[in-house]
Design a protein around this motif. Structure first.
Motif, PDB file in Angstrom:
ATOM      1  N   ALA A  59       5.069   0.946   4.132  1.00 17.45           N
ATOM      2  CA  ALA A  59       3.643   0.754   4.379  1.00 17.45           C
ATOM      3  C   ALA A  59       2.942   0.397   3.072  1.00 17.45           C
ATOM      4  N   SER A  60       1.790  -0.268   3.186  1.00 22.55           N
ATOM      5  CA  SER A  60       1.008  -0.594   1.990  1.00 22.55           C
ATOM      6  C   SER A  60      -0.480  -0.595   2.330  1.00 22.55           C
ATOM      7  N   ILE A  61      -1.295  -0.509   1.279  1.00 26.19           N
ATOM      8  CA  ILE A  61      -2.744  -0.445   1.437  1.00 26.19           C
ATOM      9  C   ILE A  61      -3.410  -1.030   0.210  1.00 26.19           C
ATOM     10  N   ASP A  62      -4.567  -1.683   0.411  1.00 27.32           N
ATOM     11  CA  ASP A  62      -5.303  -2.162  -0.753  1.00 27.32           C
ATOM     12  C   ASP A  62      -6.441  -1.183  -1.036  1.00 27.32           C
TER      13      ASP A  62
ATOM     14  N   SER B   8      -7.348  -2.122   3.795  1.00 24.74           N
ATOM     15  CA  SER B   8      -6.476  -2.795   4.760  1.00 24.74           C
ATOM     16  C   SER B   8      -5.064  -2.254   4.634  1.00 24.74           C
ATOM     17  N   THR B   9      -4.427  -2.028   5.764  1.00 25.30           N
ATOM     18  CA  THR B   9      -3.087  -1.458   5.772  1.00 25.30           C
ATOM     19  C   THR B   9      -2.085  -2.381   6.437  1.00 25.30           C
ATOM     20  N   TYR B  10      -0.830  -2.149   6.116  1.00 30.50           N
ATOM     21  CA  TYR B  10       0.257  -2.984   6.615  1.00 30.50           C
ATOM     22  C   TYR B  10       1.464  -2.063   6.775  1.00 30.50           C
ATOM     23  N   TYR B  11       2.122  -2.129   7.951  1.00 29.74           N
ATOM     24  CA  TYR B  11       3.233  -1.227   8.243  1.00 29.74           C
ATOM     25  C   TYR B  11       4.478  -1.989   8.678  1.00 29.74           C
ATOM     26  N   ALA B  12       5.615  -1.412   8.362  1.00 31.17           N
ATOM     27  CA  ALA B  12       6.861  -1.920   8.924  1.00 31.17           C
ATOM     28  C   ALA B  12       6.873  -1.585  10.409  1.00 31.17           C
ATOM     29  N   ASN B  13       7.482  -2.448  11.199  1.00 31.15           N
ATOM     30  CA  ASN B  13       7.516  -2.221  12.649  1.00 31.15           C
ATOM     31  C   ASN B  13       8.193  -0.890  12.995  1.00 31.15           C
TER      32      ASN B  13
ATOM     33  N   ARG C  49       3.604   5.755  13.969  1.00 27.18           N
ATOM     34  CA  ARG C  49       4.085   7.096  13.606  1.00 27.18           C
ATOM     35  C   ARG C  49       3.639   7.499  12.205  1.00 27.18           C
ATOM     36  N   PHE C  50       3.566   6.535  11.291  1.00 23.59           N
ATOM     37  CA  PHE C  50       3.199   6.803   9.911  1.00 23.59           C
ATOM     38  C   PHE C  50       1.792   6.272   9.638  1.00 23.59           C
ATOM     39  N   THR C  51       1.089   6.959   8.735  1.00 24.37           N
ATOM     40  CA  THR C  51      -0.234   6.514   8.316  1.00 24.37           C
ATOM     41  C   THR C  51      -0.341   6.581   6.798  1.00 24.37           C
ATOM     42  N   ILE C  52      -0.701   5.451   6.195  1.00 27.22           N
ATOM     43  CA  ILE C  52      -0.908   5.400   4.748  1.00 27.22           C
ATOM     44  C   ILE C  52      -2.392   5.531   4.452  1.00 27.22           C
ATOM     45  N   SER C  53      -2.724   6.253   3.400  1.00 25.39           N
ATOM     46  CA  SER C  53      -4.129   6.432   3.036  1.00 25.39           C
ATOM     47  C   SER C  53      -4.236   6.683   1.541  1.00 25.39           C
ATOM     48  N   THR C  54      -5.467   6.566   1.049  1.00 27.31           N
ATOM     49  CA  THR C  54      -5.705   6.792  -0.377  1.00 27.31           C
ATOM     50  C   THR C  54      -6.877   7.738  -0.577  1.00 27.31           C
ATOM     51  N   GLU C  55      -6.903   8.352  -1.732  1.00 26.52           N
ATOM     52  CA  GLU C  55      -8.031   9.157  -2.169  1.00 26.52           C
ATOM     53  C   GLU C  55      -8.325   8.646  -3.570  1.00 26.52           C
ATOM     54  N   LYS C  56      -9.058   7.536  -3.600  1.00 28.91           N
ATOM     55  CA  LYS C  56      -9.176   6.790  -4.849  1.00 28.91           C
ATOM     56  C   LYS C  56      -9.765   7.611  -5.982  1.00 28.91           C
ATOM     57  N   GLY C  57     -10.756   8.448  -5.667  1.00 28.83           N
ATOM     58  CA  GLY C  57     -11.387   9.255  -6.702  1.00 28.83           C
ATOM     59  C   GLY C  57     -10.412  10.180  -7.395  1.00 28.83           C
ATOM     60  N   LYS C  58      -9.323  10.496  -6.711  1.00 26.07           N
ATOM     61  CA  LYS C  58      -8.299  11.374  -7.279  1.00 26.07           C
ATOM     62  C   LYS C  58      -7.031  10.604  -7.604  1.00 26.07           C
TER      63      LYS C  58
ATOM     64  N   SER D 296       0.962  -5.697   0.428  1.00 31.33           N
ATOM     65  CA  SER D 296       2.124  -6.553   0.599  1.00 31.33           C
ATOM     66  C   SER D 296       3.365  -5.750   0.955  1.00 31.33           C
ATOM     67  N   SER D 297       4.280  -6.395   1.671  1.00 31.98           N
ATOM     68  CA  SER D 297       5.557  -5.772   2.003  1.00 31.98           C
ATOM     69  C   SER D 297       6.656  -6.176   1.026  1.00 31.98           C
ATOM     70  N   SER D 298       6.347  -7.075   0.103  1.00 33.88           N
ATOM     71  CA  SER D 298       7.343  -7.578  -0.833  1.00 33.88           C
ATOM     72  C   SER D 298       7.442  -6.678  -2.059  1.00 33.88           C
ATOM     73  N   SER D 299       8.618  -6.130  -2.293  1.00 32.58           N
ATOM     74  CA  SER D 299       8.802  -5.240  -3.440  1.00 32.58           C
ATOM     75  C   SER D 299       8.599  -5.978  -4.765  1.00 32.58           C
ATOM     76  N   GLU D 300       8.768  -7.299  -4.760  1.00 31.79           N
ATOM     77  CA  GLU D 300       8.613  -8.083  -5.984  1.00 31.79           C
ATOM     78  C   GLU D 300       7.179  -8.073  -6.496  1.00 31.79           C
ATOM     79  N   ARG D 301       6.232  -7.759  -5.646  1.00 32.87           N
ATOM     80  CA  ARG D 301       4.820  -7.754  -6.048  1.00 32.87           C
ATOM     81  C   ARG D 301       4.386  -6.423  -6.643  1.00 32.87           C
ATOM     82  N   TYR D 302       5.292  -5.477  -6.709  1.00 30.16           N
ATOM     83  CA  TYR D 302       4.950  -4.156  -7.221  1.00 30.16           C
ATOM     84  C   TYR D 302       5.469  -3.997  -8.649  1.00 30.16           C
ATOM     85  N   ASN D 303       4.584  -3.524  -9.512  1.00 29.07           N
ATOM     86  CA  ASN D 303       4.881  -3.468 -10.942  1.00 29.07           C
ATOM     87  C   ASN D 303       5.328  -2.101 -11.437  1.00 29.07           C
ATOM     88  N   SER D 304       4.878  -1.059 -10.749  1.00 33.35           N
ATOM     89  CA  SER D 304       5.208   0.300 -11.180  1.00 33.35           C
ATOM     90  C   SER D 304       5.776   1.074 -10.011  1.00 33.35           C
ATOM     91  N   TRP D 305       6.756   1.904 -10.307  1.00 32.91           N
ATOM     92  CA  TRP D 305       7.449   2.667  -9.269  1.00 32.91           C
ATOM     93  C   TRP D 305       7.595   4.127  -9.696  1.00 32.91           C
TER      94      TRP D 305
END
Length: 124
Positions: free
Chosen positions: A49-52, A57-62, A67-76, A105-114
Motif C-alpha cells: 500500500a502507499s499514500i501521499d 490519496s491511497t493505493y493498494y495491492a489487490n 482488508r488493509f488500511t494505510i494512514s498517516t499522522e503527519k504531525g508526528k 506509487s507501487s514501484s519500489s524503484e521510486r522509494y529512496n529510504s527503507w
C-alpha cells in the motif's frame, strides 16, 4: 536522508488484526509519499500500500484491498498499516518506505529510504 523504524509486527491467528507503525525522522520534509512493502519467505518483495502526504490519496495491492488500511499522522511523522482479516499468506517481513515522488506509487524503484522491517506471522 530519512530514517524509518517499523514496529507492531508479531504472531496472530488467521482472521485476526495487527497495526504496523513506522516512525520517520531526519529530513522528513523532503518526502512526499510513503508506502508499505513485504517480502514473504522465498518470494520477491512486493507492494502492499502507499499514500501521499498532501491529499492522502491511497493505493493498494489487490491482495490486500478491503482488508488493509494505510494512514498517516503527519504531525508526528508516522505511517500506519491497519491489517484486518489476516491470512496465512500475509506472513512476511513488512517494510516501510519513503519517496520523493508526489504521487503514491507501487514501484519500489521510486522509494529512496527503507526501514529494517518488522515480522508478521499469521498462523492457520
Amino acid at each position: 536522508q530519512v530514517q524509518l523504524v517499523e514496529s507492531g509486527g508479531g504472531l496472530v491467528q488467521a482472521g485476526g488484526s495487527l497495526r504496523l507503525s513506522c516512525a520517520a525522522s531526519g529530513r522528513t520534509f523532503s518526502y512526499a509519499s510513503m508506502g508499505w512493502f513485504r517480502r514473504a519467505p522465498g518470494k520477491e518483495r512486493e507492494f502492499v500500500a502507499s499514500i501521499d502526504w498532501s491529499g492522502g490519496s491511497t493505493y493498494y495491492a489487490n491482495s490486500v484491498k478491503g482488508r488493509f488500511t494505510i494512514s498517516t499522522e503527519k504531525g508526528k511523522n508516522r505511517l500506519y498499516l491497519q491489517m484486518n482479516s489476516l491470512k496465512p499468506e500475509d506472513t512476511a517481513i513488512y517494510y516501510c518506505a519513503a519517496s520523493t515522488w508526489a504521487s503514491a506509487s507501487s514501484s519500489s524503484e521510486r522509494y529512496n529510504s527503507w526501514g529494517q522491517g518488522t515480522q508478521v506471522t499469521v498462523s492457520s
